[in-house]
Design an enzyme around this catalytic site. Structure first.
Site, mmCIF file in Angstrom:
data_model
loop_
_atom_site.group_PDB
_atom_site.id
_atom_site.type_symbol
_atom_site.label_atom_id
_atom_site.label_comp_id
_atom_site.label_asym_id
_atom_site.label_seq_id
_atom_site.Cartn_x
_atom_site.Cartn_y
_atom_site.Cartn_z
ATOM 1 N N GLY A 40 0.876 -1.180 0.000
ATOM 2 C CA GLY A 40 0.000 0.000 0.000
ATOM 3 C C GLY A 40 0.904 1.218 0.000
ATOM 4 N N GLY A 42 0.580 4.214 1.044
ATOM 5 C CA GLY A 42 0.654 4.928 2.318
ATOM 6 C C GLY A 42 1.545 4.199 3.309
ATOM 7 N N ASN A 44 3.788 1.878 2.745
ATOM 8 C CA ASN A 44 5.180 1.817 2.278
ATOM 9 C C ASN A 44 5.903 3.125 2.596
ATOM 10 O OD1 ASN A 44 4.446 -0.608 1.150
ATOM 11 N ND2 ASN A 44 4.372 0.140 -0.962
ATOM 12 N N ASP A 228 7.649 4.893 -3.622
ATOM 13 C CA ASP A 228 7.203 5.209 -2.251
ATOM 14 C C ASP A 228 8.389 5.588 -1.361
ATOM 15 O OD1 ASP A 228 4.570 4.691 -2.915
ATOM 16 O OD2 ASP A 228 4.778 2.551 -2.467
ATOM 17 N N ASN A 252 17.054 9.922 -4.612
ATOM 18 C CA ASN A 252 17.455 8.960 -5.651
ATOM 19 C C ASN A 252 18.226 7.791 -5.039
ATOM 20 O OD1 ASN A 252 16.350 10.445 -7.708
ATOM 21 N ND2 ASN A 252 18.286 11.263 -8.465
HETATM 22 P P1 ATP Z 1 6.907 2.554 -8.581
HETATM 23 O O1 ATP Z 1 7.245 1.462 -9.563
HETATM 24 O O2 ATP Z 1 7.341 2.257 -7.193
HETATM 25 O O3 ATP Z 1 5.505 3.071 -8.691
HETATM 26 P P2 ATP Z 1 7.530 5.062 -9.746
HETATM 27 O O4 ATP Z 1 7.177 4.804 -11.167
HETATM 28 O O5 ATP Z 1 6.634 5.895 -8.921
HETATM 29 O O6 ATP Z 1 7.875 3.730 -9.004
HETATM 30 P P3 ATP Z 1 10.247 5.557 -10.555
HETATM 31 O O7 ATP Z 1 10.473 6.773 -11.365
HETATM 32 O O8 ATP Z 1 10.284 4.229 -11.233
HETATM 33 O O9 ATP Z 1 8.938 5.776 -9.686
HETATM 34 O O10 ATP Z 1 11.346 5.467 -9.402
HETATM 35 C C1 ATP Z 1 11.452 6.414 -8.356
HETATM 36 C C2 ATP Z 1 12.899 6.721 -8.111
HETATM 37 O O11 ATP Z 1 13.585 5.515 -7.718
HETATM 38 C C3 ATP Z 1 13.658 7.227 -9.335
HETATM 39 O O12 ATP Z 1 13.560 8.628 -9.459
HETATM 40 C C4 ATP Z 1 15.086 6.793 -9.021
HETATM 41 O O13 ATP Z 1 15.687 7.715 -8.140
HETATM 42 C C5 ATP Z 1 14.875 5.465 -8.301
HETATM 43 N N1 ATP Z 1 14.947 4.364 -9.270
HETATM 44 C C6 ATP Z 1 13.932 3.728 -9.887
HETATM 45 N N2 ATP Z 1 14.373 2.778 -10.733
HETATM 46 C C7 ATP Z 1 15.733 2.811 -10.648
HETATM 47 C C8 ATP Z 1 16.806 2.072 -11.265
HETATM 48 N N3 ATP Z 1 16.567 1.104 -12.163
HETATM 49 N N4 ATP Z 1 18.074 2.398 -10.915
HETATM 50 C C9 ATP Z 1 18.342 3.350 -10.010
HETATM 51 N N5 ATP Z 1 17.383 4.076 -9.402
HETATM 52 C C10 ATP Z 1 16.101 3.820 -9.711
#
Ligand code: ATP
Length: 279
Positions: A40, A42, A44, A228, A252
């Site tokens: 979830g 929230g 997480n 999250d 990040n």
């Molecule tokens: P989720 O799949 O949890 O919903 P999201 O789509 O909301 O994720 P992402 O942009 O995929 O968010 O990832 C959030 C942050 O996590 C990114 O801005 C980055 O800092 C980090 N991150 C995600 N994937 C990677 C990766 N393959 N390598 C390094 N950092 C990553």
């Protein structure tokens, strides 16, 4: 960092099938491995915030079932204050997740108790930051925009049109690249963080980029929960006075740590420890 964060949001039992590839519509893919874990958005975010070092309480709801008790236990283990989590009449929210060998995922969510979250009787302090997401009713997000006196962060996920009063009130809105493309109204928001997966993340003020940080290299196991963990880290960084670039870099680093773990509520170090590895 010494800060207080209240997370208002969803609590789900995650039921995950790990399979070689995601099925297309109407297709069955066999050979899956099943696991159950707390999730979830929230919960997480609350678990991550507590582990990163914020004094964290969660406002949410669980069902009158064993999954609900397991979810509460997971939050308490992470160090989250759970007194404001109500027991609803509906079952504990559930997410059915499929993850493929590359860490890509597909998720179906059954809201259950999350549809019964309420802010009745809840007070918000002026020094208390609030972080919320869109797996609870939009009416509650509007109520938060009206009632929270301190810093208000909204993770606009899953992508839903946000009421104008929320866009105008929020001190920080966090979205991924896809959600940003779905929500043109965010171009007028005070501060928006956009995440680009393995490419990193950016901060925008009224649609203008003010900071960008490259991702920290990671070997992805599952991206579930990365966003999250990122939201919790970025909110804590900004309310603790980190500048835009350092806050992005720290978030990040936490996101990168999260993709290397298969489940949504992993262990984290305190946020300052991620920063010290970057300097
Ligand atoms: P989720 O799949 O949890 O919903 P999201 O789509 O909301 O994720 P992402 O942009 O995929 O968010 O990832 C959030 C942050 O996590 C990114 O801005 C980055 O800092 C980090 N991150 C995600 N994937 C990677 C990766 N393959 N390598 C390094 N950092 C990553």
């Amino acid at each position: 960092f010494d800060c207080s964060l209240t997370v208002v949001g969803s609590i789900n039992a995650d039921i995950t099938a790990t399979i070689s590839r995601l099925p297309a519509a109407g297709e069955t893919v066999g050979g899956g491995r099943l696991s159950r874990s707390p999730g979830g958005k929230g919960a997480n975010q609350a678990a991550a915030a507590a582990r990163l070092g914020a004094r964290t309480r969660m406002i949410g709801a669980i069902g009158p079932d064993s999954d609900g008790q397991a979810m509460l236990h997971a939050l308490r283990t992470a160090g989250v204050r759970t007194d404001d989590i109500a027991e609803a009449t509906a079952e504990t929210g559930t997410a059915l997740i499929m993850v493929d060998a590359a860490g890509e995922n597909q998720i179906a969510v059954c809201e259950g108790a999350n549809a019964e979250v309420s802010l009745a009787g809840i007070e918000f302090g002026a020094d208390e930051a609030v972080l919320t997401q869109l797996e609870i009713s939009l009416d509650l997000i509007v109520e938060l925009a009206d009632r929270v006196p301190g810093f208000l962060a909204v993770n606009a996920a899953p992508a839903l049109p946000l009421p104008a009063e929320v866009v105008d009130r929020a001190d920080l809105i966090i979205v991924n690249e896809f959600e940003y493309s779905q929500l043109p109204q965010l171009r007028t928001a005070k501060l928006v963080a956009v995440t680009f997966g393995a490419k990193g993340s950016a901060l925008l003020q009224k649609g203008e980029q003010i900071a960008f940080a490259e991702a920290v290299p990671a070997t992805p196991v599952s991206t579930v929960g990365a966003g999250d963990a990122y939201c919790a880290a970025l909110t804590i960084g900004l309310i603790s006075g980190l500048g835009p670039e350092r806050a992005l870099r720290a978030a990040n680093a936490v996101g990168a740590a999260a993709v290397e773990v298969a489940f949504a509520q992993p262990e984290f170090d305190r946020l300052e420890n991620y920063l010290s590895t970057l300097d």
